[in-house]
Design a protein around this motif. Sequence first.
Motif, short mmCIF file in Angstrom:
data_model
loop_
_atom_site.label_atom_id
_atom_site.label_comp_id
_atom_site.label_asym_id
_atom_site.label_seq_id
_atom_site.Cartn_x
_atom_site.Cartn_y
_atom_site.Cartn_z
N ILE A 156 0.83 -1.20 0.00
CA ILE A 156 0.00 0.00 0.00
C ILE A 156 0.87 1.25 0.00
CG2 ILE A 156 -1.63 1.36 1.36
CD1 ILE A 156 -2.96 -1.19 2.22
N GLY A 157 1.90 1.25 0.85
CA GLY A 157 2.81 2.39 0.90
C GLY A 157 3.56 2.60 -0.40
N PHE A 158 3.92 1.50 -1.05
CA PHE A 158 4.62 1.59 -2.34
C PHE A 158 3.72 2.24 -3.39
CE2 PHE A 158 6.32 -0.15 -6.33
CZ PHE A 158 7.66 0.23 -6.19
N ILE A 188 3.88 -2.60 15.03
CA ILE A 188 5.20 -3.16 14.65
C ILE A 188 5.28 -3.38 13.15
CG2 ILE A 188 6.71 -5.18 14.87
CD1 ILE A 188 5.65 -5.47 17.75
N ALA A 189 4.20 -3.93 12.57
CA ALA A 189 4.18 -4.15 11.12
C ALA A 189 4.28 -2.82 10.37
CB ALA A 189 2.90 -4.89 10.72
N GLY A 190 3.61 -1.79 10.90
CA GLY A 190 3.67 -0.47 10.28
C GLY A 190 5.07 0.11 10.31
N VAL A 191 5.75 -0.02 11.46
CA VAL A 191 7.12 0.49 11.60
C VAL A 191 8.05 -0.22 10.62
CG1 VAL A 191 9.11 0.63 13.14
CG2 VAL A 191 6.83 1.23 13.98
N GLY A 242 0.30 7.68 7.74
CA GLY A 242 -0.92 6.95 7.38
C GLY A 242 -0.71 5.44 7.40
N ILE A 243 0.47 4.99 6.97
CA ILE A 243 0.78 3.56 7.00
C ILE A 243 0.79 3.04 8.43
CG2 ILE A 243 2.59 1.84 6.54
CD1 ILE A 243 1.10 2.73 4.07
N LEU A 244 1.40 3.80 9.34
CA LEU A 244 1.40 3.41 10.75
C LEU A 244 -0.02 3.33 11.29
CD1 LEU A 244 4.39 5.53 12.12
CD2 LEU A 244 4.33 3.06 11.79
N GLY A 245 -0.80 4.37 11.00
CA GLY A 245 -2.19 4.39 11.47
C GLY A 245 -3.01 3.26 10.88
N LEU A 246 -2.79 2.98 9.60
CA LEU A 246 -3.53 1.90 8.94
C LEU A 246 -3.17 0.54 9.53
CD1 LEU A 246 -5.50 1.16 6.66
CD2 LEU A 246 -3.54 0.96 5.13
N GLY A 247 -1.89 0.37 9.86
CA GLY A 247 -1.47 -0.89 10.49
C GLY A 247 -2.17 -1.11 11.82
#
Length: 294
Positions: free
Chosen positions: A27-29, A227-230, A265-270
């Motif tokens: 998603i981040g990519f 952790i997955a987001g980080v 946003g990636i951290l929040g989504l995780g």
Amino acid sequence: MARTKKKVGTYPSGMILFSLTLALFLIGFCGLLAIQSKRLVTFIRENYEMRVFLDKGLDEAKFKKLFKAIAERPYILTTAGGEPQISLVTKDVAAKEFIAETKEDFSKFLGENPLRDSYRIKLNEAYFEEAKLQGVKEDLEQIDGVFEVVYQENLVDSINRNITKIYIVMSAFAVVLLFIIIVLMNNTIRLALHSQRLLIRSMQLVGATNGFITKPFLGRGIMQGLIAGVIAVVLLLAALQIAIHNLPELESFQEPEKIAMLLAGILGLGVLIGFISTFQAVHRYLGLTLDELY
């Protein structure tokens, strides 16, 4: 040998972390591609030039007056320092460019240079539409001393159509990917919680409330999502640095604020996916009968 006592909220998490990290990275990519493509589109639009051909026989004072009249237009692109993006191309320079491109020297058989002096102007991105460009053309041609304004109409339409197609495809891909991720994470966490189903039932039988039972699972799900987001953010930053190292031109397309918002946003989504998926999985087991548990 004594059996290890199970603790509520503990279950195998390796596969969950791997799946969620991979999903967030993808998603981040996609987000990074969207940011880079948007900046690239802006770069292309702001470097598109419209040519303003001038009347013949203009003196220096007339050139300066024309430059000022054009520079005051609201659609003219300016630098950060307020400098209008307008460049004068004399007919001699235009002749040299023409000869270099076509390999034909027209002055040998014409005996003179029929080309005109011109200004090459760059426009604000907001005016990169056919209707607005036509309006710019008509406005410039009304200025005294301007002979004709020329731009590539077909190129503008082609760029706009292709940009729209790219954004639609990327948006559709991101939505489909997000749906697949949610379904995948629900199934993965549900399978991981399968080993805890009897412990959940035992706690219900001794009077534990659903909130008390759910709390440790949700805490673990949120932590796994974080952790997955980080990890996903670190991988994205590494991929971005590798790309810039191999293509230094990409550095000029970076927008730190938007990239920072994407990573946040990636951290929040995780965290959100970890919370929602865990809640749904635990809620499902809380509602099963004893026969369904077996």
